[in-house]
Design a protein around this motif. Structure first.
Motif, mmCIF file in Angstrom:
data_model
loop_
_atom_site.group_PDB
_atom_site.id
_atom_site.type_symbol
_atom_site.label_atom_id
_atom_site.label_comp_id
_atom_site.label_asym_id
_atom_site.label_seq_id
_atom_site.Cartn_x
_atom_site.Cartn_y
_atom_site.Cartn_z
ATOM 1 N N GLU A 183 11.642 8.939 -7.806
ATOM 2 C CA GLU A 183 10.181 8.971 -7.908
ATOM 3 C C GLU A 183 9.529 9.232 -6.557
ATOM 4 O OE1 GLU A 183 8.987 5.363 -9.804
ATOM 5 O OE2 GLU A 183 9.703 5.998 -11.789
ATOM 6 N N GLY A 184 8.791 10.338 -6.472
ATOM 7 C CA GLY A 184 8.106 10.705 -5.243
ATOM 8 C C GLY A 184 9.004 11.288 -4.168
ATOM 9 N N PHE A 185 10.220 11.704 -4.539
ATOM 10 C CA PHE A 185 11.157 12.259 -3.566
ATOM 11 C C PHE A 185 10.518 13.479 -2.890
ATOM 12 C CE2 PHE A 185 15.026 13.979 -1.811
ATOM 13 C CZ PHE A 185 15.878 12.888 -1.677
ATOM 14 N N PRO A 186 10.534 13.559 -1.556
ATOM 15 C CA PRO A 186 9.916 14.699 -0.862
ATOM 16 C C PRO A 186 10.605 16.005 -1.256
ATOM 17 C CG PRO A 186 10.306 12.890 0.669
ATOM 18 C CD PRO A 186 11.020 12.530 -0.600
ATOM 19 N N GLU A 232 10.665 27.435 -1.266
ATOM 20 C CA GLU A 232 9.692 26.643 -2.022
ATOM 21 C C GLU A 232 10.397 25.565 -2.838
ATOM 22 O OE1 GLU A 232 6.321 30.031 -3.113
ATOM 23 O OE2 GLU A 232 7.805 29.437 -4.610
ATOM 24 N N ARG A 233 9.669 24.460 -3.057
ATOM 25 C CA ARG A 233 10.268 23.369 -3.834
ATOM 26 C C ARG A 233 9.165 22.475 -4.393
ATOM 27 N NH1 ARG A 233 13.296 20.558 -6.686
ATOM 28 N NH2 ARG A 233 14.975 19.224 -5.952
ATOM 29 N N PHE A 234 9.324 22.025 -5.660
ATOM 30 C CA PHE A 234 8.483 20.960 -6.201
ATOM 31 C C PHE A 234 9.333 20.082 -7.099
ATOM 32 C CE2 PHE A 234 7.964 23.883 -9.866
ATOM 33 C CZ PHE A 234 8.128 22.999 -10.924
ATOM 34 N N LEU A 235 8.864 18.841 -7.313
ATOM 35 C CA LEU A 235 9.546 17.913 -8.200
ATOM 36 C C LEU A 235 8.604 17.229 -9.178
ATOM 37 C CD1 LEU A 235 11.043 17.652 -5.176
ATOM 38 C CD2 LEU A 235 12.523 16.165 -6.502
ATOM 39 N N TYR A 236 7.319 17.110 -8.837
ATOM 40 C CA TYR A 236 6.366 16.400 -9.693
ATOM 41 C C TYR A 236 5.029 17.142 -9.709
ATOM 42 C CZ TYR A 236 9.573 12.434 -9.596
ATOM 43 O OH TYR A 236 10.672 11.638 -9.738
ATOM 44 N N GLY A 237 4.345 17.034 -10.852
ATOM 45 C CA GLY A 237 2.962 17.458 -10.933
ATOM 46 C C GLY A 237 2.721 18.945 -11.022
ATOM 47 N N VAL A 238 3.734 19.719 -11.428
ATOM 48 C CA VAL A 238 3.576 21.173 -11.541
ATOM 49 C C VAL A 238 4.090 21.619 -12.904
ATOM 50 C CG1 VAL A 238 4.202 23.430 -10.604
ATOM 51 C CG2 VAL A 238 3.840 21.482 -9.053
ATOM 52 N N ALA A 239 3.292 22.405 -13.616
ATOM 53 C CA ALA A 239 3.665 22.893 -14.946
ATOM 54 C C ALA A 239 4.476 24.183 -14.808
ATOM 55 C CB ALA A 239 2.416 23.139 -15.798
ATOM 56 N N ARG A 240 5.774 24.009 -14.568
ATOM 57 C CA ARG A 240 6.663 25.155 -14.434
ATOM 58 C C ARG A 240 8.070 24.719 -14.830
ATOM 59 N NH1 ARG A 240 10.615 29.058 -13.589
ATOM 60 N NH2 ARG A 240 9.706 30.957 -12.706
ATOM 61 N N SER A 241 8.783 25.539 -15.592
ATOM 62 C CA SER A 241 10.133 25.193 -16.014
ATOM 63 C C SER A 241 11.127 25.349 -14.867
ATOM 64 C CB SER A 241 10.559 26.063 -17.199
ATOM 65 O OG SER A 241 10.452 27.438 -16.874
ATOM 66 N N ARG A 290 -1.082 17.372 -4.492
ATOM 67 C CA ARG A 290 -0.803 15.942 -4.351
ATOM 68 C C ARG A 290 -0.204 15.396 -5.636
ATOM 69 N NH1 ARG A 290 -2.272 11.837 -0.852
ATOM 70 N NH2 ARG A 290 -2.146 9.745 -1.764
ATOM 71 N N ILE A 291 0.794 14.523 -5.492
ATOM 72 C CA ILE A 291 1.364 13.827 -6.636
ATOM 73 C C ILE A 291 0.571 12.554 -6.912
ATOM 74 C CG2 ILE A 291 3.678 14.768 -6.325
ATOM 75 C CD1 ILE A 291 4.467 12.223 -4.859
ATOM 76 N N ARG A 292 0.848 11.901 -8.033
ATOM 77 C CA ARG A 292 0.128 10.687 -8.400
ATOM 78 C C ARG A 292 0.336 9.587 -7.351
ATOM 79 N NH1 ARG A 292 3.279 11.610 -12.715
ATOM 80 N NH2 ARG A 292 4.201 9.519 -12.635
ATOM 81 N N ASP A 293 -0.676 8.786 -7.149
ATOM 82 C CA ASP A 293 -0.631 7.760 -6.109
ATOM 83 C C ASP A 293 0.578 6.842 -6.246
ATOM 84 O OD1 ASP A 293 -2.930 8.771 -5.023
ATOM 85 O OD2 ASP A 293 -4.271 7.237 -5.863
ATOM 86 N N GLU A 294 0.944 6.489 -7.479
ATOM 87 C CA GLU A 294 2.058 5.552 -7.650
ATOM 88 C C GLU A 294 3.406 6.149 -7.268
ATOM 89 O OE1 GLU A 294 1.198 7.140 -11.903
ATOM 90 O OE2 GLU A 294 0.079 6.672 -10.078
ATOM 91 N N LEU A 295 3.456 7.486 -7.144
ATOM 92 C CA LEU A 295 4.701 8.129 -6.743
ATOM 93 C C LEU A 295 4.856 8.215 -5.223
ATOM 94 C CD1 LEU A 295 4.813 11.148 -9.250
ATOM 95 C CD2 LEU A 295 6.131 9.023 -9.369
ATOM 96 N N VAL A 296 3.777 7.976 -4.496
ATOM 97 C CA VAL A 296 3.802 8.181 -3.049
ATOM 98 C C VAL A 296 4.475 7.033 -2.316
ATOM 99 C CG1 VAL A 296 2.351 8.492 -0.985
ATOM 100 C CG2 VAL A 296 1.728 9.613 -3.142
ATOM 101 N N SER A 297 4.434 5.831 -2.859
ATOM 102 C CA SER A 297 4.789 4.625 -2.107
ATOM 103 C C SER A 297 6.245 4.597 -1.649
ATOM 104 C CB SER A 297 4.493 3.380 -2.944
ATOM 105 O OG SER A 297 5.226 3.405 -4.157
ATOM 106 N N GLN A 298 7.165 5.149 -2.441
ATOM 107 C CA GLN A 298 8.588 5.000 -2.112
ATOM 108 C C GLN A 298 9.005 5.815 -0.883
ATOM 109 O OE1 GLN A 298 12.874 4.702 -4.426
ATOM 110 N NE2 GLN A 298 11.239 5.821 -5.422
ATOM 111 N N TYR A 299 8.557 7.067 -0.800
ATOM 112 C CA TYR A 299 8.960 7.932 0.316
ATOM 113 C C TYR A 299 7.786 8.353 1.205
ATOM 114 C CZ TYR A 299 13.301 8.299 -2.354
ATOM 115 O OH TYR A 299 14.461 8.018 -3.030
ATOM 116 N N HIS A 300 6.572 7.938 0.838
ATOM 117 C CA HIS A 300 5.361 8.204 1.648
ATOM 118 C C HIS A 300 5.111 9.700 1.819
ATOM 119 C CE1 HIS A 300 5.603 3.935 2.399
ATOM 120 N NE2 HIS A 300 6.817 4.094 2.901
ATOM 121 N N SER A 301 5.481 10.473 0.805
ATOM 122 C CA SER A 301 5.240 11.915 0.823
ATOM 123 C C SER A 301 4.220 12.245 -0.263
ATOM 124 C CB SER A 301 6.537 12.679 0.564
ATOM 125 O OG SER A 301 6.292 14.066 0.422
ATOM 126 N N PRO A 302 3.054 12.804 0.074
ATOM 127 C CA PRO A 302 2.000 13.003 -0.919
ATOM 128 C C PRO A 302 2.059 14.340 -1.661
ATOM 129 C CG PRO A 302 1.154 13.557 1.238
ATOM 130 C CD PRO A 302 2.587 13.097 1.441
#
Length: 395
Positions: A168-171, A233-242, A201-213
């Motif tokens: 959760e919230g991995f950079p 390029e890289r994403f893990l959360y908050g993006v509508a893409r397969s 930006r990802i959801r606030d609750e996802l930021v706390s573990q790795y402090h990456s927004p």
């Protein structure tokens, strides 16, 4: 070893179960042991593959005390990778570890130093450089089809909602190698420096573990010897893409683009004539280009490369443990990782048998992982240029 065959210990059975039957059928492996903290997974693997109860462990440290085990394959949460690798090497075992190699530059150096001290082999288990698409492009490159390489791009798009909590919230670029590995391997060069930007930006609750927004991180990588720049390029959360693990390579004479959708095929672009001749053929004016009929585009079917493997494991490029009835998110989203798993396992085993460095060793793994660590640092610092450490000093 027994009769020049090895015994392998698999640590982490959730996704690691995909590799067990490959080892069991590999001609140079005589036995496998397994370790996991989940007794239910141990039971499933034991019953499915007929593993002897003496070779089932609920403790990694206990497994490492088994003198019969020659090599350890680590498929556990990211924060354990460097520590578990160091432990394996210091216990006198060869080590193969899934991605990422570590979570900091210091951890990468710790693994390298442990490998040097142990005089054992370490392999960084990055799947993309054993996949069909990589083999296909590498063959074209070796035959000179691309001409001068001008630019590369790579990406790893993955929605990790619903994964275990340690993700959760991995950079995004702290887990870079499914993207950057193929490009760096094809260039056969070391990264020199990187600068990156975070976006969204990802959801606030996802930021706390790795402090990456950031929802997205994108970087440019420059090389030590080549004039080619790599866009990553890289994403893990908050993006509508397969899901996609993809790379694109642009050359003077030919270019390769990964398919946009998994149901499609890649595209090859080919220049039909010699560019210098085309410049001279228009009214004798060397400053003008012929703009007609210059580039041909074609969707291509990438072949399977199972024929490069021993017959007993060649079928694993298309047949897997994880299928429609028995799924694991990493394998399901990743589209089977391009048939890479038996090629990767074969390289690990043969490197041990032949007492040589594997194709993707600890130095290579440190550069690939370290590039992402530095890119994330750059993004957190607003785009500062970060020098990638010179891990080759350990060669």
């Amino acid at each position: 070893m027994i009769n020049n065959k090895i015994k392998v210990g698999m640590v982490g059975i959730s996704f690691g179960m995909e590799f067990i039957p490959i080892y069991l059928k590999h001609p140079d492996v005589y036995e496998i042991a397994i370790a996991d903290t989940n007794p239910e997974l141990i039971k499933i693997a034991q019953e499915k593959f007929g593993i002897n109860s003496k070779d089932c462990y609920d403790s990694y440290d206990e497994m490492l005390r088994d003198d019969e085990i020659d090599a350890i394959h680590i498929v556990t949460p990211p924060s354990t990778h460097a520590d578990f690798s160091v432990k394996a090497l210091r216990a006198g075992k060869h080590c193969g570890c899934t991605i990422p190699m570590g979570m900091s530059i210091q951890e990468l150096e710790d693994v390298i130093k442990a490998r040097i001290e142990s005089k054992k082999q370490y392999m960084f288990m990055e799947t993309t450089v054993f996949g069909r698409e990589y083999f296909y492009v590498k063959d074209l490159l070796d035959r000179g089809k691309f001409g001068k390489i001008q630019y590369m791009t790579c990406a790893h798009y993955q929605d990790m909602e619903g994964w275990p909590s340690y993700w959760e919230g991995f950079p995004p670029l702290m887990h870079p190698t499914h993207a950057i590995g193929t490009c760096l391997m094809l260039l056969n060069d070391y990264p020199k420096e990187v600068y990156a930007k975070g976006s969204g930006r990802i959801r606030d609750e996802l930021v706390s573990q790795y402090h990456s927004p950031f929802a997205f991180e994108a970087a440019f990588v420059t090389m030590e010897h080549s004039d080619v720049a790599i866009e990553m390029e890289r994403f893990l959360y908050g993006v509508a893409r397969s899901y996609s693990e993809c790379f694109r390579i642009y050359g003077r004479d030919m270019s390769f683009e990964w398919q946009q959708l998994a149901s499609e095929d890649p595209v090859i672009y080919t220049r039909t004539g010699d560019i210098q001749q085309e410049m001279l053929d228009i009214d004798g004016d060397p400053g003008r280009y012929n703009r007609g009929g210059e580039i041909v585009e074609e969707r291509i079917k990438v072949p399977d490369y199972g024929y490069r493997l021993p017959d007993s494991i060649a079928g694993f490029t298309t047949e897997t443990v994880y299928n429609d009835e028995n799924t694991h998110l990493s394998f399901k989203q990743g589209g089977g990782h391009g048939g890479s798993h038996p090629h990767m396992i074969h390289e690990f085993v043969r490197a041990i048998i032949e007492d040589r460095k594997p194709v993707v060793d600890d130095i290579v793994g440190a550069y690939w992982t370290g590039t992402g660590i530095c890119a994330h640092q750059s993004a957190m610092e607003g785009g500062a240029v970060i020098q990638v450490p010179e891990f080759k000093k350990y060669l």
